[in-house]
Design a protein around this motif. Structure first.
Motif, mmCIF file in Angstrom:
data_model
loop_
_atom_site.group_PDB
_atom_site.id
_atom_site.type_symbol
_atom_site.label_atom_id
_atom_site.label_comp_id
_atom_site.label_asym_id
_atom_site.label_seq_id
_atom_site.Cartn_x
_atom_site.Cartn_y
_atom_site.Cartn_z
ATOM 1 N N GLY A 20 11.379 -33.795 85.102
ATOM 2 C CA GLY A 20 10.653 -32.538 84.947
ATOM 3 C C GLY A 20 11.591 -31.345 84.983
ATOM 4 N N LEU A 21 12.543 -31.359 85.908
ATOM 5 C CA LEU A 21 13.532 -30.289 85.983
ATOM 6 C C LEU A 21 14.426 -30.301 84.752
ATOM 7 C CD1 LEU A 21 14.866 -27.983 87.530
ATOM 8 C CD2 LEU A 21 16.255 -29.700 88.747
ATOM 9 N N ALA A 22 14.768 -31.508 84.290
ATOM 10 C CA ALA A 22 15.578 -31.616 83.067
ATOM 11 C C ALA A 22 14.892 -30.922 81.910
ATOM 12 C CB ALA A 22 15.821 -33.089 82.734
ATOM 13 N N ASN A 23 13.583 -31.086 81.841
ATOM 14 C CA ASN A 23 12.828 -30.457 80.760
ATOM 15 C C ASN A 23 12.913 -28.934 80.847
ATOM 16 O OD1 ASN A 23 11.012 -31.465 78.557
ATOM 17 N ND2 ASN A 23 9.647 -29.946 79.451
ATOM 18 N N LEU A 24 12.869 -28.393 82.065
ATOM 19 C CA LEU A 24 12.988 -26.953 82.242
ATOM 20 C C LEU A 24 14.376 -26.454 81.849
ATOM 21 C CD1 LEU A 24 11.164 -26.349 85.666
ATOM 22 C CD2 LEU A 24 10.290 -25.915 83.359
ATOM 23 N N LEU A 25 15.410 -27.216 82.188
ATOM 24 C CA LEU A 25 16.780 -26.794 81.900
ATOM 25 C C LEU A 25 17.074 -26.756 80.404
ATOM 26 C CD1 LEU A 25 19.028 -28.460 84.640
ATOM 27 C CD2 LEU A 25 17.754 -26.328 84.692
ATOM 28 N N LEU A 26 16.260 -27.447 79.618
ATOM 29 C CA LEU A 26 16.453 -27.404 78.164
ATOM 30 C C LEU A 26 16.299 -25.981 77.621
ATOM 31 C CD1 LEU A 26 14.667 -30.645 76.920
ATOM 32 C CD2 LEU A 26 17.100 -30.103 76.760
ATOM 33 N N ASN A 74 24.910 -31.863 80.329
ATOM 34 C CA ASN A 74 25.160 -32.940 81.288
ATOM 35 C C ASN A 74 24.178 -32.890 82.449
ATOM 36 O OD1 ASN A 74 27.762 -34.820 81.088
ATOM 37 N ND2 ASN A 74 28.175 -32.913 79.989
ATOM 38 N N LEU A 75 23.794 -31.695 82.860
ATOM 39 C CA LEU A 75 22.764 -31.587 83.888
ATOM 40 C C LEU A 75 21.466 -32.236 83.411
ATOM 41 C CD1 LEU A 75 23.282 -27.920 85.175
ATOM 42 C CD2 LEU A 75 23.467 -30.001 86.558
ATOM 43 N N VAL A 76 21.079 -31.940 82.159
ATOM 44 C CA VAL A 76 19.864 -32.532 81.598
ATOM 45 C C VAL A 76 19.988 -34.050 81.529
ATOM 46 C CG1 VAL A 76 18.451 -32.701 79.511
ATOM 47 C CG2 VAL A 76 19.245 -30.459 80.293
ATOM 48 N N ALA A 77 21.137 -34.525 81.062
ATOM 49 C CA ALA A 77 21.338 -35.973 80.929
ATOM 50 C C ALA A 77 21.293 -36.675 82.274
ATOM 51 C CB ALA A 77 22.675 -36.242 80.235
ATOM 52 N N MET A 78 21.936 -36.090 83.303
ATOM 53 C CA MET A 78 21.953 -36.723 84.617
ATOM 54 C C MET A 78 20.564 -36.712 85.259
ATOM 55 S SD MET A 78 25.040 -37.804 84.937
ATOM 56 C CE MET A 78 25.009 -38.009 83.138
ATOM 57 N N LEU A 79 19.841 -35.607 85.085
ATOM 58 C CA LEU A 79 18.496 -35.535 85.646
ATOM 59 C C LEU A 79 17.548 -36.520 84.976
ATOM 60 C CD1 LEU A 79 18.216 -31.651 85.950
ATOM 61 C CD2 LEU A 79 18.136 -33.260 87.868
ATOM 62 N N ASN A 80 17.834 -36.874 83.734
ATOM 63 C CA ASN A 80 17.002 -37.830 82.994
ATOM 64 C C ASN A 80 17.461 -39.273 83.176
ATOM 65 O OD1 ASN A 80 14.907 -36.455 81.681
ATOM 66 N ND2 ASN A 80 16.281 -35.708 80.090
#
Length: 301
Positions: A20-26, A74-80
């Protein structure tokens, strides 16, 4: 020429998976205030810049924005990462998988189902990145002001994202990216002030009759005076009559037509003119009692 260093500009340390956080960081990956938009904005400005100092600065900052794109990606990738395998392999039950990707507090179905928990160039609402985000006009004094505003908007988005997570590693990385927006604002503002004069943008000066006039056109409760509308540099105009036809004309639009254009216009005007004495019945009026609402009609079976 670009040469890629596999080490990130800022180390990404994610404590736990959080799609969910990854989606926000997009929002900062493929959104209008994001790093790709910034990199493209400054890179294209640098290509056409004739001043060697500004050209060098724009290439430096554009390249750094690409490194920021890599950090946020990378933040998005790691969170996912924790959701990627179970989704692909169908490890969880259907109900459990649905709950994970579309449950309370999570809205990552777009990135997980459509993009396999990847890093697509979209914003947090799933809207694809577009070059329409790039607002370069090709005039340095205007573009530098726009760049300053773009960095300010990006900083605000990062602040809001920081407030959405308690993951210390994510907060640190986002804090670094937010801080670099401040540094870029300073560089752009210094570059703007190094152009003398830099206001108004462009070459042409404004009409001196109007450059120092403030028209108070929204009047009523809440009217205020300040440095933006009072002082030696301003003439404050609140009289409605003085706000119309300020050029000294009659305030009406006019055009000079050729004879044949005027003839055709007269023919059209006569053909389409209204007859104010005619009052034909309209469809909206059919079935309406005089002075009252429409009557209901019972159908016969």
């Amino acid at each position: 020429m670009f040469a890629h260093n596999k080490r990130l500009q800022y180390t990404v340390r994610v404590t736990e998976s959080n799609p969910g956080l990854a989606n926000l960081l997009l929002e900062q990956f493929g959104g209008p205030q994001g790093e790709l938009a910034a990199a493209c904005r400054y890179f294209t400005q640098a290509l056409s810049e004739d001043d060697p100092g500004r050209k060098d600065m724009l290439f430096d900052i554009a390249t750094e924005e690409l490194s920021h794109l890599e950090v946020i990606g990378n933040l998005v990738a790691m969170l996912n990462k924790g959701a990627k395998g179970p989704l692909a392999e169908g490890i969880d039950s259907e109900a459990e998988m649905y709950r994970k990707i579309h449950g309370a507090g999570n809205d990552s179905h777009v990135t997980q189902v459509l993009y396999g928990a990847g890093t697509p160039l979209i914003n947090s609402a799933g809207v694809p990145w577009t070059a329409a985000y790039i607002d370069t006009i090709g005039e340095p004094t205007a573009d530098l002001r726009s760049n300053i505003a773009a960095e300010a908007r990006a900083k605000i988005v990062y602040e809001r994202l920081i407030n959405c997570t308690d993951d210390p590693g994510v907060k640190e990385a986002l804090g670094f990216l937010m801080t670099r927006e401040i540094a870029h604002q300073k560089s752009f503002e210094k570059a703007l002030y190094s152009i003398e004069p830099n206001f108004p943008p462009g070459k042409l000066q404004g009409d001196p009759r109007f450059t120092g006039v403030y028209f108070n056109m929204s009047q009523g409760e809440g009217d205020m005076r300040g440095s933006w509308n009072q002082g030696d540099q301003w003439m404050f105009v609140s009289d409605r009559n003085e706000q119309a036809a300020v050029d000294g004309g009659d305030g009406l639009a006019s055009v000079q037509l050729k004879t044949e254009e005027m003839t055709a216009l007269d023919i059209m005007a006569k053909r389409t003119q209204s007859n104010p004495t005619v009052d034909p019945p309209t469809g909206a009026e059919l079935g309406v009692a005089p002075g009252g609402p429409a009557k209901s009609v019972k159908s016969k079976t």
